[in-house]
Design a protein around this motif. Structure first.
Motif, PDB file in Angstrom:
ATOM      1  N   GLU A   1       0.857  -1.185   0.000  1.00 31.31           N
ATOM      2  CA  GLU A   1       0.000   0.000   0.000  1.00 31.31           C
ATOM      3  C   GLU A   1       0.895   1.236   0.000  1.00 31.31           C
ATOM      4  N   ILE A   2       0.679   2.117  -0.956  1.00 27.01           N
ATOM      5  CA  ILE A   2       1.559   3.255  -1.182  1.00 27.01           C
ATOM      6  C   ILE A   2       0.770   4.546  -1.048  1.00 27.01           C
ATOM      7  N   ALA A   3       1.376   5.556  -0.438  1.00 23.15           N
ATOM      8  CA  ALA A   3       0.708   6.844  -0.267  1.00 23.15           C
ATOM      9  C   ALA A   3       1.738   7.967  -0.293  1.00 23.15           C
ATOM     10  N   LEU A   4       1.264   9.158  -0.622  1.00 23.80           N
ATOM     11  CA  LEU A   4       2.085  10.367  -0.596  1.00 23.80           C
ATOM     12  C   LEU A   4       1.412  11.420   0.266  1.00 23.80           C
ATOM     13  N   ALA A   5       2.221  12.172   1.000  1.00 24.47           N
ATOM     14  CA  ALA A   5       1.733  13.333   1.747  1.00 24.47           C
ATOM     15  C   ALA A   5       2.467  14.554   1.210  1.00 24.47           C
ATOM     16  N   PRO A   6       1.920  15.190   0.173  1.00 26.54           N
ATOM     17  CA  PRO A   6       2.542  16.388  -0.382  1.00 26.54           C
ATOM     18  C   PRO A   6       2.206  17.607   0.467  1.00 26.54           C
ATOM     19  N   PRO A   7       2.784  18.769   0.178  1.00 23.20           N
ATOM     20  CA  PRO A   7       2.354  19.981   0.878  1.00 23.20           C
ATOM     21  C   PRO A   7       0.894  20.293   0.579  1.00 23.20           C
ATOM     22  N   PHE A   8       0.294  21.124   1.412  1.00 24.78           N
ATOM     23  CA  PHE A   8      -1.122  21.449   1.258  1.00 24.78           C
ATOM     24  C   PHE A   8      -1.480  21.849  -0.170  1.00 24.78           C
ATOM     25  N   THR A   9      -0.594  22.633  -0.803  1.00 26.35           N
ATOM     26  CA  THR A   9      -0.891  23.178  -2.131  1.00 26.35           C
ATOM     27  C   THR A   9      -1.024  22.117  -3.202  1.00 26.35           C
ATOM     28  N   LEU A  10      -0.506  20.914  -2.940  1.00 24.98           N
ATOM     29  CA  LEU A  10      -0.522  19.860  -3.956  1.00 24.98           C
ATOM     30  C   LEU A  10      -1.476  18.717  -3.626  1.00 24.98           C
ATOM     31  N   ILE A  11      -2.175  18.794  -2.508  1.00 20.69           N
ATOM     32  CA  ILE A  11      -3.074  17.684  -2.158  1.00 20.69           C
ATOM     33  C   ILE A  11      -4.100  17.459  -3.264  1.00 20.69           C
ATOM     34  N   HIS A  12      -4.803  18.504  -3.655  1.00 25.08           N
ATOM     35  CA  HIS A  12      -5.839  18.343  -4.676  1.00 25.08           C
ATOM     36  C   HIS A  12      -5.254  17.940  -6.029  1.00 25.08           C
ATOM     37  N   PRO A  13      -4.184  18.589  -6.510  1.00 26.51           N
ATOM     38  CA  PRO A  13      -3.615  18.160  -7.798  1.00 26.51           C
ATOM     39  C   PRO A  13      -3.122  16.713  -7.789  1.00 26.51           C
ATOM     40  N   VAL A  14      -2.487  16.276  -6.710  1.00 28.57           N
ATOM     41  CA  VAL A  14      -2.006  14.891  -6.651  1.00 28.57           C
ATOM     42  C   VAL A  14      -3.187  13.926  -6.587  1.00 28.57           C
ATOM     43  N   ARG A  15      -4.210  14.270  -5.803  1.00 26.32           N
ATOM     44  CA  ARG A  15      -5.394  13.404  -5.724  1.00 26.32           C
ATOM     45  C   ARG A  15      -6.061  13.273  -7.096  1.00 26.32           C
ATOM     46  N   ARG A  16      -6.071  14.357  -7.845  1.00 21.41           N
ATOM     47  CA  ARG A  16      -6.689  14.339  -9.170  1.00 21.41           C
ATOM     48  C   ARG A  16      -5.898  13.462 -10.134  1.00 21.41           C
ATOM     49  N   GLU A  17      -4.580  13.414  -9.957  1.00 18.00           N
ATOM     50  CA  GLU A  17      -3.722  12.630 -10.846  1.00 18.00           C
ATOM     51  C   GLU A  17      -3.673  11.154 -10.454  1.00 18.00           C
ATOM     52  N   ALA A  18      -3.838  10.871  -9.168  1.00 20.84           N
ATOM     53  CA  ALA A  18      -3.573   9.521  -8.652  1.00 20.84           C
ATOM     54  C   ALA A  18      -4.800   8.627  -8.741  1.00 20.84           C
ATOM     55  N   GLU A  19      -4.599   7.420  -9.247  1.00 22.08           N
ATOM     56  CA  GLU A  19      -5.666   6.432  -9.305  1.00 22.08           C
ATOM     57  C   GLU A  19      -5.493   5.328  -8.265  1.00 22.08           C
ATOM     58  N   GLN A  20      -4.243   5.040  -7.901  1.00 25.75           N
ATOM     59  CA  GLN A  20      -3.956   3.900  -7.049  1.00 25.75           C
ATOM     60  C   GLN A  20      -3.470   4.301  -5.660  1.00 25.75           C
ATOM     61  N   ILE A  21      -2.613   5.291  -5.571  1.00 23.58           N
ATOM     62  CA  ILE A  21      -1.983   5.621  -4.291  1.00 23.58           C
ATOM     63  C   ILE A  21      -2.901   6.449  -3.400  1.00 23.58           C
TER      64      ILE A  21
END
Length: 256
Positions: free
Chosen positions: A37-57
Motif C-alpha cells: 500500500e503506497i501513499a504520498l503526503a505532499p504539501p497542502f498546495t498539492l493535495i488536490h492536484p495529486v489526488r486528481r492525478e492519482a488512481e492507485q496511491i
C-alpha cells in the motif's frame, strides 16, 4: 489477513506543480505493485492536484489544525484537507514538535479533529539522541504515544497507524539498527494491545521512519512488527521511492 506493508512518502516542504510528474510516475508504478500500500503526503498546495492525478496511491496531509474553522491565519482545518482530497493526515512529526513547539495535548486534539473529519491518522513518535543514550527511549516513546492519542478511536486497525521515527535518524542518512527498531516496535505493540485489546492492538500498523532508502528498506521491513515505512527525502523522486517499494515487495514475495 495481515495488512499490506504501508509505504508513505512525506514530501515535507518540497514540491510545486512541476513535481506532479513524479506523483504520476509513482501512481503508475503502484498499479503494478499491489502487494504494497503506497501513499504520498505532499504539501497542502498539492493535495488536490495529486489526488486528481492519482488512481492507485493514497494521498494525505502533513498536518491540520484542531479547530473546525475560525480566525487562525495560515492554518488549515482537517475538514479542509479532507475536502481537498486527503484521506489521512500525519500528526506529531518531530519536526512539528521541535520547531513549532507542539505538545502531546495539541497533537491529541488535532487527531480527534482529523478522525471527526473522516481522515485516517498517522501518529508519529520518537526519541532524541539524549533519550536514546540515557536508556530511556522506550519509556519516552510510550508516554508520548499515550499522551498524543485521541480518545475513543473507532475502528483503530483501519484508522490508526503509528510511525516510529527516532529523531536522531531523520535526515541523517543513518537509520536505526534493525535490532533497535524491532525492540521499539515490539514495545509499541505491547502498548497497543494493552490499550485497544488483543485483536485491534495486534492489527494496528507500526511503521518506521528515519533515513529509509532502497539499500536498507528490505532489512528493515523484514523485522518483526515493522508494518511499513515513512519515507522523507527518498520519496521526492519516483525512481528512488519506487526502488524502496520494490525492495519491500520482494520481501513480501519471499515470505509467501
Amino acid at each position: 489477513m495481515a495488512q499490506r506493508p504501508f509505504i508513505v512518502g512525506n514530501w515535507k516542504m518540497h514540491g510545486t506543480r512541476a513535481m506532479l510528474s513524479e506523483a504520476r510516475a509513482i501512481d503508475r508504478a503502484a498499479q503494478r505493485l499491489m502487494q504494497v500500500e503506497i501513499a504520498l503526503a505532499p504539501p497542502f498546495t498539492l493535495i488536490h492536484p495529486v489526488r486528481r492525478e492519482a488512481e492507485q496511491i493514497g494521498v494525505g496531509a502533513q498536518d491540520c489544525h484542531p479547530a473546525d474553522g475560525g480566525a487562525f491565519t495560515g492554518d488549515i482545518s482537517a475538514a479542509m484537507v479532507a475536502d481537498a482530497g486527503a484521506g489521512f493526515v500525519i500528526l506529531g512529526h518531530s519536526e512539528r514538535r521541535e520547531t513549532h513547539g507542539e505538545k502531546d495535548k495539541l497533537i491529541a486534539e488535532k487527531g480527534k479533529a482529523a478522525l471527526d473529519a473522516g481522515l485516517k491518522l498517522i501518529l508519529c513518535c520518537g526519541e532524541n539522541q539524549e533519550k536514546r543514550d540515557s536508556g530511556k527511549a522506550t519509556d519516552h516513546v510510550l508516554r508520548q504515544i499515550k499522551a498524543s492519542l485521541p480518545a475513543d478511536i473507532e475502528d483503530p486497525v483501519e484508522r490508526l497507524t503509528i510511525a516510529y521515527e527516532p529523531i536522531w535518524a531523520i535526515g541523517s542518512g543513518k537509520a536505526a539498527s534493525v535490532e533497535d527498531i524491532v525492540e521499539m516496535h515490539t514495545a509499541i505493540r505491547a502498548f497497543l494491545v494493552k490499550t485497544f485489546g488483543e485483536e485491534d492492538g495486534a492489527g494496528i500498523r507500526i511503521i518506521y521512519g528515519g533515513s529509509v532508502n532502497a539499500e536498507n528498506a528490505a532489512e528493515i521491513i523484514a523485522g518483526d512488527e515493522v508494518g511499513g515505512a515513512l519515507v522523507g527525502g527518498a520519496s521526492l523522486s519516483a525512481e528512488s521511492f519506487m526502488n524502496i517499494v520494490l525492495a519491500v515487495q520482494e520481501v513480501i514475495a519471499n515470505r509467501d
